[in-house]
Write an enzyme that holds these catalytic residues in place. Structure first.
Site, PDB file in Angstrom:
ATOM      1  N   ASP A 186     -70.414  -6.780  34.312  1.00 19.89           N
ATOM      2  CA  ASP A 186     -69.779  -5.688  35.042  1.00 19.89           C
ATOM      3  C   ASP A 186     -70.748  -4.999  35.989  1.00 19.89           C
ATOM      4  O   ASP A 186     -70.436  -4.755  37.145  1.00 19.89           O
ATOM      5  CB  ASP A 186     -69.145  -4.667  34.063  1.00 19.89           C
ATOM      6  CG  ASP A 186     -70.144  -4.051  33.090  1.00 19.89           C
ATOM      7  OD1 ASP A 186     -71.278  -4.570  32.948  1.00 19.89           O
ATOM      8  OD2 ASP A 186     -69.798  -3.046  32.442  1.00 19.89           O
ATOM      9  N   ASP A 196     -77.616  -2.526  35.911  1.00 21.60           N
ATOM     10  CA  ASP A 196     -78.191  -1.180  35.992  1.00 21.60           C
ATOM     11  C   ASP A 196     -79.702  -1.329  35.813  1.00 21.60           C
ATOM     12  O   ASP A 196     -80.407  -1.613  36.772  1.00 21.60           O
ATOM     13  CB  ASP A 196     -77.525  -0.302  34.940  1.00 21.60           C
ATOM     14  CG  ASP A 196     -78.010   1.133  34.970  1.00 21.60           C
ATOM     15  OD1 ASP A 196     -78.520   1.561  36.008  1.00 21.60           O
ATOM     16  OD2 ASP A 196     -77.900   1.834  33.945  1.00 21.60           O
ATOM     17  N   LYS A 213     -76.508  -1.277  40.766  1.00 25.17           N
ATOM     18  CA  LYS A 213     -76.982   0.068  41.126  1.00 25.17           C
ATOM     19  C   LYS A 213     -78.328  -0.028  41.831  1.00 25.17           C
ATOM     20  O   LYS A 213     -79.195  -0.776  41.412  1.00 25.17           O
ATOM     21  CB  LYS A 213     -77.167   0.906  39.853  1.00 25.17           C
ATOM     22  CG  LYS A 213     -75.936   1.659  39.458  1.00 25.17           C
ATOM     23  CD  LYS A 213     -76.249   2.683  38.385  1.00 25.17           C
ATOM     24  CE  LYS A 213     -75.030   2.897  37.531  1.00 25.17           C
ATOM     25  NZ  LYS A 213     -75.292   3.809  36.403  1.00 25.17           N
ATOM     26  N   PHE A 224     -73.042   7.421  37.955  1.00 21.41           N
ATOM     27  CA  PHE A 224     -72.305   6.875  36.816  1.00 21.41           C
ATOM     28  C   PHE A 224     -70.896   6.532  37.283  1.00 21.41           C
ATOM     29  O   PHE A 224     -70.167   7.390  37.768  1.00 21.41           O
ATOM     30  CB  PHE A 224     -72.259   7.871  35.652  1.00 21.41           C
ATOM     31  CG  PHE A 224     -71.697   7.227  34.421  1.00 21.41           C
ATOM     32  CD1 PHE A 224     -72.530   6.532  33.549  1.00 21.41           C
ATOM     33  CD2 PHE A 224     -70.336   7.268  34.163  1.00 21.41           C
ATOM     34  CE1 PHE A 224     -72.009   5.892  32.437  1.00 21.41           C
ATOM     35  CE2 PHE A 224     -69.809   6.624  33.053  1.00 21.41           C
ATOM     36  CZ  PHE A 224     -70.638   5.948  32.189  1.00 21.41           C
ATOM     37  N   VAL A 225     -70.534   5.271  37.150  1.00 25.47           N
ATOM     38  CA  VAL A 225     -69.247   4.823  37.700  1.00 25.47           C
ATOM     39  C   VAL A 225     -68.298   4.325  36.613  1.00 25.47           C
ATOM     40  O   VAL A 225     -68.729   3.884  35.544  1.00 25.47           O
ATOM     41  CB  VAL A 225     -69.440   3.714  38.761  1.00 25.47           C
ATOM     42  CG1 VAL A 225     -70.111   4.270  39.998  1.00 25.47           C
ATOM     43  CG2 VAL A 225     -70.219   2.532  38.196  1.00 25.47           C
ATOM     44  N   ARG A 227     -60.991   2.400  32.207  1.00 27.20           N
ATOM     45  CA  ARG A 227     -61.165   0.953  32.410  1.00 27.20           C
ATOM     46  C   ARG A 227     -60.069   0.378  33.297  1.00 27.20           C
ATOM     47  O   ARG A 227     -60.254  -0.618  33.968  1.00 27.20           O
ATOM     48  CB  ARG A 227     -61.048   0.207  31.069  1.00 27.20           C
ATOM     49  CG  ARG A 227     -62.243   0.301  30.175  1.00 27.20           C
ATOM     50  CD  ARG A 227     -62.047  -0.690  29.032  1.00 27.20           C
ATOM     51  NE  ARG A 227     -62.857  -0.394  27.870  1.00 27.20           N
ATOM     52  CZ  ARG A 227     -64.114  -0.786  27.714  1.00 27.20           C
ATOM     53  NH1 ARG A 227     -64.717  -1.489  28.645  1.00 27.20           N
ATOM     54  NH2 ARG A 227     -64.771  -0.473  26.616  1.00 27.20           N
TER      55      ARG A 227
HETATM   56  P1  IMP Z   1     -78.233  -2.744  32.001  1.00 25.93           P
HETATM   57  O1  IMP Z   1     -78.936  -1.407  32.075  1.00 25.93           O
HETATM   58  O2  IMP Z   1     -78.328  -3.487  33.323  1.00 25.93           O
HETATM   59  O3  IMP Z   1     -78.690  -3.560  30.836  1.00 25.93           O
HETATM   60  O4  IMP Z   1     -76.680  -2.424  31.783  1.00 25.93           O
HETATM   61  C1  IMP Z   1     -76.183  -2.212  30.494  1.00 25.93           C
HETATM   62  C2  IMP Z   1     -74.733  -1.818  30.452  1.00 25.93           C
HETATM   63  O5  IMP Z   1     -74.660  -0.419  30.600  1.00 25.93           O
HETATM   64  C3  IMP Z   1     -73.783  -2.352  31.498  1.00 25.93           C
HETATM   65  O6  IMP Z   1     -73.304  -3.661  31.273  1.00 25.93           O
HETATM   66  C4  IMP Z   1     -72.648  -1.343  31.374  1.00 25.93           C
HETATM   67  O7  IMP Z   1     -71.780  -1.719  30.319  1.00 25.93           O
HETATM   68  C5  IMP Z   1     -73.390  -0.060  31.038  1.00 25.93           C
HETATM   69  N1  IMP Z   1     -73.505   0.792  32.256  1.00 25.93           N
HETATM   70  C6  IMP Z   1     -74.578   0.938  33.060  1.00 25.93           C
HETATM   71  N2  IMP Z   1     -74.302   1.797  34.070  1.00 25.93           N
HETATM   72  C7  IMP Z   1     -73.002   2.185  33.893  1.00 25.93           C
HETATM   73  C8  IMP Z   1     -72.116   3.069  34.630  1.00 25.93           C
HETATM   74  O8  IMP Z   1     -72.446   3.662  35.674  1.00 25.93           O
HETATM   75  N3  IMP Z   1     -70.871   3.222  34.118  1.00 25.93           N
HETATM   76  C9  IMP Z   1     -70.436   2.599  32.985  1.00 25.93           C
HETATM   77  N4  IMP Z   1     -71.222   1.758  32.280  1.00 25.93           N
HETATM   78  C10 IMP Z   1     -72.502   1.560  32.730  1.00 25.93           C
HETATM   79 MG    MG Z   2     -71.712  -4.994  30.405  1.00 25.26          MG
END
Ligand code: IMP
Ligand code: MG
Length: 179
Positions: free
Chosen positions: A95, A98, A126, A147-148, A160
């Site tokens: 999805d 981040d 991001k 935050f989205v 969702r």
């Molecule tokens: P990572 O930091 O790239 O490992 O992302 C981990 C997970 O955090 C993502 O797959 C999302 O499920 C969740 N996440 C990160 N940023 C957001 C946001 O802005 N909104 C909702 N979920 C988020």
């Molecule tokens: Mg995810």
């Protein structure tokens, strides 16, 4: 709540994303692996837009807490994945990219199963948040560091279902907490 990507922009972007992916996998057996439930809307779009034979899997993860309450390693059920992955080109569909830690931890685990290749496609990336030396291979949209929610992404199980992507302010998130 502020709309970042409206419904039309989203559909156009997803089509471009699928075209780019399709062009780079002509004649190669492809397995799409959705990373957790938040990926299913984008996964369903890719299934419909990619005009090629596909295997599809959904990967669930669990993060164990360590004794000192620090987050432990991310565990996935590899046995379930192996038949869809061995000797095939794997595209992990997530999805949002981040910090990047999720994909950074998953790739070596999927690699253990003997795929021909492992690449990554993310719906959102991001800006200026990555903490790993990994760049997603395909990105549908780059977004600012907010935050989205929407299109699979949630805040406390809400939003969702939105057919667009919106940013929630810290105040809006706090309000939700107090409900
Ligand atoms: P990572 O930091 O790239 O490992 O992302 C981990 C997970 O955090 C993502 O797959 C999302 O499920 C969740 N996440 C990160 N940023 C957001 C946001 O802005 N909104 C909702 N979920 C988020
Ligand atoms: Mg995810």
């Amino acid at each position: 709540m502020k709309t970042l990507i409206d419904e039309n922009q989203l559909q156009d972007g997803i089509r471009r994303f699928a075209d780019e992916i399709g062009r780079s996998y002509t004649d190669k057996p492809l397995t799409l692996v959705g990373v957790r439930i938040a990926s299913v809307l984008v996964l369903a779009d890719l299934i419909r837009l990619l005009d090629m034979p596909l295997r599809v899997e959904l990967l669930k993860t669990r993060r164990y807490q360590q004794d000192d309450a620090r987050p432990g390693p991310l565990a996935i059920d590899l046995a379930l994945l192996s038949t869809a992955v061995k000797g095939r080109n794997v595209l992990l569909v997530d999805d949002i990219f981040d910090t990047g830690h999720t994909l950074w931890e998953l790739i070596p685990q999927v690699d253990e199963l003997g795929p021909t290749s492992v690449r990554t496609a993310v719906f959102l990336r991001k800006q200026d948040r990555s903490e790993v030396s990994l760049k997603p291979d395909f990105v549908a949209f780059n977004i600012p560091n907010e935050f989205v929610v929407g299109y699979g992404l949630h805040y406390r199980d809400q939003y969702r279902n939105l057919p667009y992507v919106a940013a929630l302010t810290p105040e809006e998130r706090a309000e939700e907490l107090n409900r």
